[in-house]
Design an enzyme around this catalytic site. Structure first.
Site, PDB file in Angstrom:
ATOM      1  CG  ASP A 172       7.605  -5.798  48.734  1.00  0.00           C
ATOM      2  OD1 ASP A 172       8.239  -5.033  48.268  1.00  0.00           O
ATOM      3  OD2 ASP A 172       6.509  -6.325  48.638  1.00  0.00           O
ATOM      4  CB  SER A 173       6.736  -1.416  49.824  1.00  0.00           C
ATOM      5  OG  SER A 173       6.117  -2.338  48.721  1.00  0.00           O
ATOM      6  N   GLY A 190       7.093   3.116  45.840  1.00  0.00           N
ATOM      7  CA  GLY A 190       7.231   3.423  44.308  1.00  0.00           C
ATOM      8  C   GLY A 190       6.821   4.957  44.109  1.00  0.00           C
ATOM      9  CB  CYS A 233      11.113  -4.068  47.500  1.00  0.00           C
ATOM     10  SG  CYS A 233      10.209  -2.437  46.939  1.00  0.00           S
ATOM     11  CB  THR A 266      10.539   0.462  44.560  1.00  0.00           C
ATOM     12  OG1 THR A 266       9.665   0.047  43.700  1.00  0.00           O
ATOM     13  CG2 THR A 266      10.648   2.211  44.917  1.00  0.00           C
ATOM     14  CD  GLU A 322       0.494  -4.193  50.038  1.00  0.00           C
ATOM     15  OE1 GLU A 322       0.276  -4.367  51.296  1.00  0.00           O
ATOM     16  OE2 GLU A 322       1.427  -4.686  49.460  1.00  0.00           O
ATOM     17  CB  CYS A 355       6.762  -4.049  40.922  1.00  0.00           C
ATOM     18  SG  CYS A 355       5.933  -3.956  42.338  1.00  0.00           S
ATOM     19  CG  HIS A 389       3.169  -5.859  44.925  1.00  0.00           C
ATOM     20  ND1 HIS A 389       4.371  -5.085  45.636  1.00  0.00           N
ATOM     21  CD2 HIS A 389       2.155  -5.661  46.205  1.00  0.00           C
ATOM     22  CE1 HIS A 389       4.070  -4.716  46.919  1.00  0.00           C
ATOM     23  NE2 HIS A 389       2.661  -4.981  47.213  1.00  0.00           N
TER      24      HIS A 389
HETATM   25  N1  DGL Z   1       6.995  -4.748  45.381  1.00  0.00           N
HETATM   26  C1  DGL Z   1       7.421  -3.504  45.338  1.00  0.00           C
HETATM   27  C2  DGL Z   1       8.560  -3.335  43.937  1.00  0.00           C
HETATM   28  O1  DGL Z   1       9.160  -4.537  43.888  1.00  0.00           O
HETATM   29  C3  DGL Z   1       6.441  -2.541  45.252  1.00  0.00           C
HETATM   30  C4  DGL Z   1       6.837  -1.088  45.343  1.00  0.00           C
HETATM   31  C5  DGL Z   1       5.927  -0.092  45.824  1.00  0.00           C
HETATM   32  O2  DGL Z   1       5.553  -0.375  47.074  1.00  0.00           O
HETATM   33  O3  DGL Z   1       5.535   0.817  45.331  1.00  0.00           O
HETATM   34  O4  DGL Z   1       8.964  -2.464  43.553  1.00  0.00           O
END
Ligand code: DGL
Length: 260
Positions: free
Chosen positions: A10-11, A43, A73, A75, A151, A183, A185
């Protein structure tokens, strides 16, 4: 191959919400999780940047022997999964906002979707939305600022409540009965969101569906770990703050800092 880990990226720390679902359904599987927190949020980046970062994460996980990759993720899935599938031979599981179940269940014919700019502006998202929700009032909201707060360990902050209250207001006014969390998160926000929304609003995310899909694809490729004698191992790596990931996992797993 079967005893090799499932790779998840994931990001940042959000995909740990997906890791929990996968680990709950597939307790025999070893996992390796990569949180690219230094480059979060994805994102607000352009499509090519998201593809490049997704390739970098995938290559790290493949070098560690991942037998399947979960793009935890929305995104990265909506912008890059096609490229990943075309480039590599392992199976990929992605995650997308759960528009379909919300569209099928809504009674008020109004649903809210909270997701990143990258997800909401993707072709895949607009295709799914046109397909399942064209006759509904869909209130799309970019969750600007939410990922950086999570984060940085500010999940329960005043700023977070303020942001969410602004984002929810138009949805409440439109009488939504489903809020789709687009998302990975955001499932960590569910307790806060349910206090802010009318009781009638159901909050849904795609975590369970991703875990079921992961199981089904492992079965189809005969990749399930059937050797229960081998110790299951979970590794977590972040290029951000290990303590934030640790607190979200709320378990005894070690989270290591990795400069990637
Ligand atoms: N967890 C990511 C998602 O599901 C977050 C994306 C981001 O870093 O903006 O989109």
């Amino acid at each position: 191959m079967n005893i090799q880990p499932i790779g998840i990226f994931d990001s940042g720390v959000g995909g740990s919400s997906i890791w929990k679902e996968i680990n709950g359904l597939l307790p025999n599987e070893s996992t390796i999780y990569l949180a690219d927190s230094t480059h979060a949020p994805y994102g607000s980046k352009g499509k090519q940047a998201i593809i490049d970062l997704s390739i970098k994460n995938t290559e790290y996980l493949l070098n560690q022997g991942a037998k399947l990759i979960v793009v935890a993720c929305n995104t990265a899935t909506t912008n890059a999964i096609e490229h990943l599938r075309a480039k590599y031979n392992v199976p990929f599981i992605g995650i997308e906002p759960a528009i379909k179940p919300a569209a099928l269940k809504t009674k008020t014919k109004a649903i809210g979707i909270l997701a990143t700019k990258g997800t909401l502006s993707s072709e895949l998202f607009s295709h799914t939305s046109d397909r399942f929700a064209s006759d509904l009032h869909v209130i799309e909201q970019i969750g600007e600022g939410i990922v950086p707060l999570i984060e940085n360990g500010n999940l329960h902050s005043f700023e977070m409540k303020n942001l969410l209250s602004n984002y929810l207001q138009p949805m409440i006014e439109a009488n939504i009965d489903h809020l789709v969390l687009g998302c990975t998160h955001y499932p960590y926000l569910t307790p806060i969101l349910s206090k802010m929304l009318p009781k009638s609003v159901k909050i849904i995310d795609s975590g369970e569906a991703v875990a079921r899909q992961t199981k089904s694809i492992l079965e189809q490729h005969s990749l399930l770990n059937n050797k229960t004698s081998i110790e299951v191992k979970h590794q977590f790596f972040t290029n951000g703050k290990p303590e934030v990931m640790q607190s979200l996992l709320s378990s005894n797993f070690d989270v290591s800092f990795l400069d990637f």
